[in-house]
Design a protein around this motif. Sequence first.
Motif, PDB file in Angstrom:
ATOM      1  N   CYS A  63      49.299  42.544  37.215  1.00  0.00           N
ATOM      2  CA  CYS A  63      47.939  41.978  37.151  1.00  0.00           C
ATOM      3  C   CYS A  63      47.388  41.707  38.547  1.00  0.00           C
ATOM      4  O   CYS A  63      46.211  41.992  38.831  1.00  0.00           O
ATOM      5  CB  CYS A  63      47.950  40.697  36.323  1.00  0.00           C
ATOM      6  N   ALA A  66      46.558  45.080  40.192  1.00  0.00           N
ATOM      7  CA  ALA A  66      45.329  45.649  39.638  1.00  0.00           C
ATOM      8  C   ALA A  66      44.104  44.875  40.120  1.00  0.00           C
ATOM      9  O   ALA A  66      43.061  45.463  40.429  1.00  0.00           O
ATOM     10  CB  ALA A  66      45.398  45.634  38.106  1.00  0.00           C
ATOM     11  N   GLY A 162      48.459  47.180  45.926  1.00  0.00           N
ATOM     12  CA  GLY A 162      47.175  46.498  45.836  1.00  0.00           C
ATOM     13  C   GLY A 162      46.946  45.554  46.998  1.00  0.00           C
ATOM     14  O   GLY A 162      45.860  45.524  47.594  1.00  0.00           O
TER      15      GLY A 162
END
Length: 249
Positions: A63, A66, A162
């Motif tokens: 999470c 992302a 990320g």
Amino acid sequence: MSSVDSPENRAFAPADPGFLVSIATFAFVALGLEAVVDGTVLTLTGEIPDVYPLGWQVLTWLCLGAAWVGIQRGLVAWLRHRAADPAAPPPSAAELSPAVDHRRTTTALVLFVAAVLLGVILPVFLVGQWRLQPIQLYLDLYADYGGGAWLGMVGFAAYHVGRSLLLALVLTCVQRAAELQRPAPWTRAAPVGGLVLGALLALPGLVLGGWASVASAVVCCTLLGMVHNLTGKSLRWTAPAAVVVLLFV
């Protein structure tokens, strides 16, 4: 490669220094999501994130990874939209001219390798402790989760990519802002973005890893900033380099 590598770098051409610094600040503050998540779990459960159940640990990393990729792409899209604004000044001829030759590319490769190697060996010289982060992480996960450690590494890879993309955007925006604020040859050559990124990462490093982490962050990020300048100041090249270098910082 050129000094403005379309479409990524052309988005930075019309931006003013204050706007770019704001983008860089927002991108770095976005990384505070990790502290918020960890602090919330610690408050509610009394357990540190290292001992999450494996599924929760992987979900958290996925999470966060992302979220950071989405924020990075959103900020770049915002910069591109600003570049498409007809009221914005067009990039100058100097910005559109080729700026990278084979010698510069070779130098950038040498500096990239040096940044990776120094990230590995600096802690050994400073504190006498050999800690190769990806291997140590796998061993820690294996100790906690056994054979499922490979799944944790997949989650960590998404998390790390990320985070690195967002930090590469910080470096790029700061470098561009410095060049706009002080349009001089030394500013275009100096790794201002790398120095600022190293200072930002050194602050939590001082708390979490001591002076070895501070030195690794400053030295490796400065070299990453030099690689950024030598490869056309393009996210297309800086982002993958940041993914590798920051793995050891």
